[in-house]
Design an enzyme around this catalytic site. Structure first.
Site, mmCIF file in Angstrom:
data_model
loop_
_atom_site.group_PDB
_atom_site.id
_atom_site.type_symbol
_atom_site.label_atom_id
_atom_site.label_comp_id
_atom_site.label_asym_id
_atom_site.label_seq_id
_atom_site.Cartn_x
_atom_site.Cartn_y
_atom_site.Cartn_z
ATOM 1 N N THR A 1 5.888 7.130 -1.074
ATOM 2 C CA THR A 1 6.206 6.798 0.309
ATOM 3 C C THR A 1 5.929 7.930 1.296
ATOM 4 O O THR A 1 5.530 7.688 2.427
ATOM 5 C CB THR A 1 7.709 6.424 0.404
ATOM 6 O OG1 THR A 1 7.984 5.486 -0.620
ATOM 7 C CG2 THR A 1 8.045 5.831 1.737
ATOM 8 N N TYR B 1 -8.607 1.392 -2.038
ATOM 9 C CA TYR B 1 -7.907 2.285 -1.115
ATOM 10 C C TYR B 1 -7.024 3.209 -1.940
ATOM 11 O O TYR B 1 -6.039 2.765 -2.533
ATOM 12 C CB TYR B 1 -7.065 1.445 -0.152
ATOM 13 C CG TYR B 1 -6.541 2.209 1.039
ATOM 14 C CD1 TYR B 1 -7.305 2.308 2.200
ATOM 15 C CD2 TYR B 1 -5.297 2.827 1.004
ATOM 16 C CE1 TYR B 1 -6.834 3.003 3.310
ATOM 17 C CE2 TYR B 1 -4.818 3.531 2.107
ATOM 18 C CZ TYR B 1 -5.592 3.617 3.256
ATOM 19 O OH TYR B 1 -5.128 4.309 4.353
ATOM 20 N N ARG C 1 22.290 -23.702 -9.009
ATOM 21 C CA ARG C 1 21.289 -22.682 -9.297
ATOM 22 C C ARG C 1 20.017 -22.934 -8.521
ATOM 23 O O ARG C 1 19.402 -22.009 -8.001
ATOM 24 C CB ARG C 1 20.913 -22.772 -10.785
ATOM 25 C CG ARG C 1 21.532 -21.752 -11.619
ATOM 26 C CD ARG C 1 21.001 -21.829 -13.032
ATOM 27 N NE ARG C 1 21.251 -20.536 -13.628
ATOM 28 C CZ ARG C 1 21.199 -20.283 -14.934
ATOM 29 N NH1 ARG C 1 20.844 -21.220 -15.771
ATOM 30 N NH2 ARG C 1 21.456 -19.100 -15.378
ATOM 31 N N TYR D 1 -1.542 1.368 13.162
ATOM 32 C CA TYR D 1 -0.178 0.980 12.859
ATOM 33 C C TYR D 1 -0.091 -0.530 12.662
ATOM 34 O O TYR D 1 0.598 -1.017 11.763
ATOM 35 C CB TYR D 1 0.656 1.404 14.068
ATOM 36 C CG TYR D 1 2.128 1.513 13.848
ATOM 37 C CD1 TYR D 1 2.645 2.532 13.060
ATOM 38 C CD2 TYR D 1 2.988 0.624 14.476
ATOM 39 C CE1 TYR D 1 4.012 2.644 12.892
ATOM 40 C CE2 TYR D 1 4.356 0.745 14.307
ATOM 41 C CZ TYR D 1 4.862 1.748 13.520
ATOM 42 O OH TYR D 1 6.206 1.849 13.358
ATOM 43 N N GLY E 1 -5.089 -0.379 -6.844
ATOM 44 C CA GLY E 1 -5.628 -1.552 -7.533
ATOM 45 C C GLY E 1 -7.141 -1.506 -7.593
ATOM 46 O O GLY E 1 -7.790 -1.039 -6.645
ATOM 47 N N GLU F 1 4.198 -1.504 -0.602
ATOM 48 C CA GLU F 1 4.251 -1.617 0.868
ATOM 49 C C GLU F 1 5.567 -1.093 1.438
ATOM 50 O O GLU F 1 6.092 -1.650 2.400
ATOM 51 C CB GLU F 1 4.051 -3.063 1.312
ATOM 52 C CG GLU F 1 2.635 -3.558 1.234
ATOM 53 C CD GLU F 1 1.690 -2.741 2.101
ATOM 54 O OE1 GLU F 1 0.648 -2.340 1.564
ATOM 55 O OE2 GLU F 1 2.000 -2.476 3.266
#
Lengths: 677, 677
Positions: B158, B149, B343, B288, B191, B434
């Site tokens: 963006t 894609y 931690r 969407y 990718g 994303e």
């Protein structure tokens, strides 16, 4: 035409040039402040020109495209070339010039003699007796051998006393027998140990007649000088790829009853005589200064790392256009987004804060060394206390800051072309090496707890000269004075008071909790562990006080009024941003009011807008050469996109259009699938 | 003998076994909760056994030791093998099983058909008309072609509307001409584009008769199906090494007036007819749902990443012994240090919080898809609002958490043998892809500002069913109720109120400031930018509310009382730790008192001690196979040191004792230096 920003060149990306034209101060003047004067700045530029002109000091292609074997070979080639050019390029073996020359040649990628220069040689200088100096120093200094420092074992890091490698005195042969008795005793991690070095300083438990005298250091030849083969009794190799520093051959090392002459023990301080008599060192803490050295320069180094990341991200944010704020006005520079400024400008401020604090610490270190040479160790504890805290706070904030810079570059920040992945992996290692950060904070805490005990008992110890802990003995204001009867010009003292108040309170609170645990019957050691997180909080707060003061002092020392003005904005941003960050501790006891905190937050936003026109010039003043950050995004000329394309051509995958992966696997698979349709 | 911890095996490192024997709950039962029941858990184990038994699904050596070319070839080999074994191993093409099978074969390292499966196929399913489905679907689904894609360009991320690649309708040849008019229009980042794919969905600006219709999608063949050579008019290649995901051939792509048939435009929604007539899509927001899909599963994925890092670091901390707490008692497991617990345990808590919230979000997503298929888009905005915020908050906290886990492993964490460097670089990419995190937070903020406007105007919009924003309309308590008239058992509601209070306040404050800026005469857009940082703060606070509630709900749903008890401790730790983290916002307006905050901090310390005996079992319950994390430190059996040694033997540098770097450079240099002594 002379511009205030010294980095403007014809033909640059116009977005960068127009940013640079906005400078309200002379970047040259600020650069002089950073690097210690006009002369030093000019010498830096001469070194850049020298390296530019000598092709053999360059990489043929970016190291990111090389295998580890190629990287190591390339670095070895450059070491030979650097040795050839060194006296030509660097004046009087000046340490700062040497470091800069090396940085331009190897950037952050490391070299096969890094540990030799940084650890092996200094150990030879400081831990040998005269006879040993005579025998080894000239040879080592001239690179007749390459050495490293082998301390850490696969099962043992910070806790030196538990090292397992043994050096057993053998009276009959007047030698020590080095041995690795267990898997966990394997030496593991030392830089340049795997392949490059033929010698090492080895730390091992000294045994004489079955009695252990604790860890001592020995010079051990590992490889044949002619053939470079590992000597019999020695197993040695590379520990494999790491997060970063992959040009460095961090190694492992095992001894199988390997003999070295008795005279190879470092005999400058302690000694073993031929009859097995052990002679103790005169001072228990000899060599302590050398340990603090690396920590002393780490603040400076880490400040430079963050400055580099900020340079890359700020320049790129000036040429990257994305999104529209006001319709019809085209895409804006991403530097115009408040969120982007809020990501980047505090990093610029921290970079300056750390760098300038680092210079201060380096000066403290030289004082300590001077004092030690005069037999006076009084100033050492102060240095030890603050370098431990700084090491931890600065490496942590630098790591976070570099990642913010990388993410501020969007997708391209993730490419190695940005230079930031390498930068991050190199910088973040600092959280772990030279004393793990939590351990370091707890060291500073020991000093703070001693101070707190003195405060509680009302017995302030006599100190010669001012101490970083002085403020803990002084009652500060009970209420934060920010916004009260102060002009904007003198808010710095009130801000510093905020840090002092928090550090004081957290120190005394940790001490109280520590005592409480003891009174509840816990052992001293358990009580310490039960309070450990509170102790680290106190240490961080104390370290913030130190940085705030050092940064404020450095800015107040700037003579050039335009530079001073720009740097004062940055100082204010630094202080305000930090205050917001420690808001909880300021509000918790009512020292600061919610309104005061809200005004401070508002001040942050106002400062972002105020700093915006100077942003590029502030990072430019570090004058990093493109060779140093070797980032396509951070190029001085701003020509990013065409150079990203050029950079990618180096990919091994682009050497042929069709890879074996297709011919062997994907092609036949697709063909078979198509045949069934 | 049956143990509560299902992972105990004979011959394991005894330190790990003794930790596992301390489990107060059945790990098996918790694993069932995590993975959705006994049957699914058993199937996971069967898949592990299947993959274990089939050598061709394994790597011959750890991928960390391979060049990029080798990694890509290895991944292609495995794709062919996985295709062969798929139906044998995975039942009914179950998506969760498919994902797990793939994870065991490729772990986090990626594969050449990742984008094909994740983006290419779904686009073909959703954006094509029937004729196109007929022509392409079977071929694509059977891997008769590999697609990707291609959207992002080197100068455009963006902001889709500014993409520069053009697709110009050519009536004469009934085709579109694809062209890359500038350097900045070069497709960059997709990718598997560089080398693996022979097709791509390309996003380009549609031009018909010089009129631009905005970005549209086109199926483009890039390479010859037989020879795999790039077709004339197409320039394509790999973009070079990245921070991580280096097995993936992210690529660049340029078109030089490249023609494709008109019928290759995705015609499922909009259309171009033979005469050049443009037909608009019926719904503006079609597709969407697909965009929200990746964000919907990201929370789950990221939760798993953090769980993996926590597994590695917690197990290692149980077998690593270093330092002495009480003299004479030997070195302790580092897991016994409070600083280490502080931690790690919050990371375990966050891993569960995110994973369980992720499951909830995934269910929300399936609901939305179901509703959409019934023509009802009502639930989509709620999903969009929260997935944007979650994407940002979760990826950020996971990145920080993984690094804390890595550093908690000391020096060994820095080695690629720990598995954490790869894990970090894969996970942290999520902050950028994303939808960049700041942009995402500002999307959530749009919903919050609409809600705030409704609150201010007193006009609450009618919603069908409960909304995540409901609490903003409800007046909560004016004072935090923690510690007041509550038993320990029901502190959760009072804690959740804390998050709600902060989110509500920050939302209304941001709205106020936004309105103020507008009233001062700033344009709507400038005012938004001036308030952007405050807006992101509101979004983060709102997202915390959502996670706190989702985690609390998931824990309250656990039937097994022993599991419930252990998980309740973890929930309390999560909530307390978060409250301390947002302390500033809770104290600022007097909602919480300093004493309440101090008690919460104290509760954190107490919970660390309480969770300590269950720590290993809590991470064990995720049942990550060693193949998944492929970390030497995180091995189930705890045999770390000997396997670090084995691992290192794979290093290319260890193939020969003496490297060319010595023969060519370092050797002659040392020899020459010695000759001069």
């Amino acid at each position: 035409m002379v511009h205030l920003n010294a980095l403007i060149h014809e033909g640059d990306n116009p977005d960068l040039t127009s940013e640079r034209l906005k400078a309200s101060f002379s970047t040259e003047s600020l650069s002089e402040t950073i690097y210690g004067g006009k002369q030093k700045l000019l010498r830096r530029r001469e070194i850049v020109m020298y390296v530019d002109e000598h092709k053999e000091l360059h990489d043929e292609k970016p190291v990111e495209f090389m295998t580890r074997e190629e990287r190591i070979e390339n670095a070895a080639r450059k070491v030979v070339a650097m040795r050839k050019h060194y006296y030509e390029c660097v004046e009087n073996e000046d340490p700062a010039e040497t470091h800069y020359f090396q940085m331009l040649c190897t950037h952050l990628d490391g070299m096969p003699i890094g540990l030799h220069m940084g650890m092996f040689l200094p150990t030879l200088y400081t831990q040998t007796n005269d006879e040993q100096k005579e025998k080894w120093l000239a040879k080592a200094a001239n690179l007749g051998m390459i050495g490293t420092y082998a301390q850490t074992e696969i099962g043992h890091g910070t806790n030196l006393r538990m090292l397992e490698t043994t050096a057993t005195f053998d009276r009959a042969s007047d030698s020590f027998v080095l041995h690795s008795p267990t898997v966990s005793s394997t030496k593991w991690w030392p830089g340049n140990l795997g392949k490059s070095s033929n010698h090492a300083i080895v730390v091992a438990q000294l045994y004489i007649d079955k009695k252990c005298y604790g860890p001592h250091t020995f010079l051990v030849q590992l490889r044949d000088e002619e053939t470079h083969r590992a000597l019999p009794g020695i197993t040695i190799g590379d520990i494999g790829p790491k997060f970063g520093i992959n040009t460095i051959d961090n190694g492992f090392l095992r001894f199988d009853h390997f003999k070295i002459p008795r005279s190879n023990m470092m005999m400058g301080h302690s000694k073993v005589e031929a009859d097995g008599t052990y002679v103790k060192p005169i001072h228990a803490k000899v060599g302590y200064g050398a340990m603090v050295y690396v920590r002393s320069v780490m603040t400076l180094m880490q400040g430079a790392f963050l400055a580099m990341a900020a340079t890359i991200a700020t320049r790129y944010s000036a040429i990257r256009r994305q999104g529209v704020i006001n319709p019809g006005q085209g895409e804006v520079q991403v530097l115009d987004y408040q969120t982007q400024q809020h990501r980047l400008f505090p990093q610029i401020a921290r970079a300056y804060a750390f760098y300038l604090t680092g210079k201060h610490i380096r000066d403290m270190y030289y004082d300590v060394v001077q004092n030690l040479s005069e037999g006076n160790a009084d100033t050492l504890p102060e240095l030890h206390a603050i370098t431990s805290g700084l090491k931890s706070v600065v490496t942590h904030q630098v790591g976070l800051g570099i990642e913010q810079c990388r993410m501020a570059c969007g997708g391209h920040g993730y490419s190695q072309a940005s230079g930031i992945p390498l930068l991050y992996t190199v910088a973040i290692g600092g959280c772990t090496y030279e004393g793990e950060n939590m351990v370091m904070l707890l060291q500073t805490a020991r000093f703070l707890m001693r101070t707190a005990a003195a405060v509680r008992s009302g017995k302030r110890p006599a100190t010669k000269g001012p101490s970083q802990f002085d403020y803990i003995f002084v009652a500060g204001p009970r209420q934060c004075r920010l916004g009260q009867a102060m002009t904007a010009g003198n808010c710095v003292p009130a801000m510093v008071e905020c840090f002092e108040h928090v550090a004081k309170r957290l120190t005394l609170r940790a001490h109280e909790r520590l005592e409480l645990r003891k009174n509840e019957g816990r052992s001293k050691e358990d009580a310490w562990n039960d309070t450990a997180v509170d102790l680290t909080k106190a240490s961080r707060a104390h370290t913030r006080v130190f940085i705030a003061k050092a940064f404020a002092k450095a800015v107040s020392d700037i003579a050039d009024s335009a530079v001073s003005k720009a740097m004062t904005d940055l100082l204010h941003l630094y202080l305000s941003y930090e205050i917001v960050e420690i808001g909880t501790s300021l509000l918790e006891d009512g020292f600061m009011s919610g309104e005061q905190l809200a005004s401070t937050q508002k001040a942050v936003y106002e400062l972002l807008a105020k700093i915006r026109p100077n942003a590029v010039s502030l990072v430019d003043a570090f004058e990093f050469d493109d060779r140093e950050h070797h980032s396509v995004l951070g190029r001085r000329d701003g020509h990013v996109y065409e150079n990203l394309l050029k950079w990618a051509q180096h990919s091994e995958l682009n050497k042929s259009d069709v890879l074996p992966a297709f011919t062997k696997y994907l092609g036949p698979m697709m063909k078979e699938a198509r045949s069934k349709l």
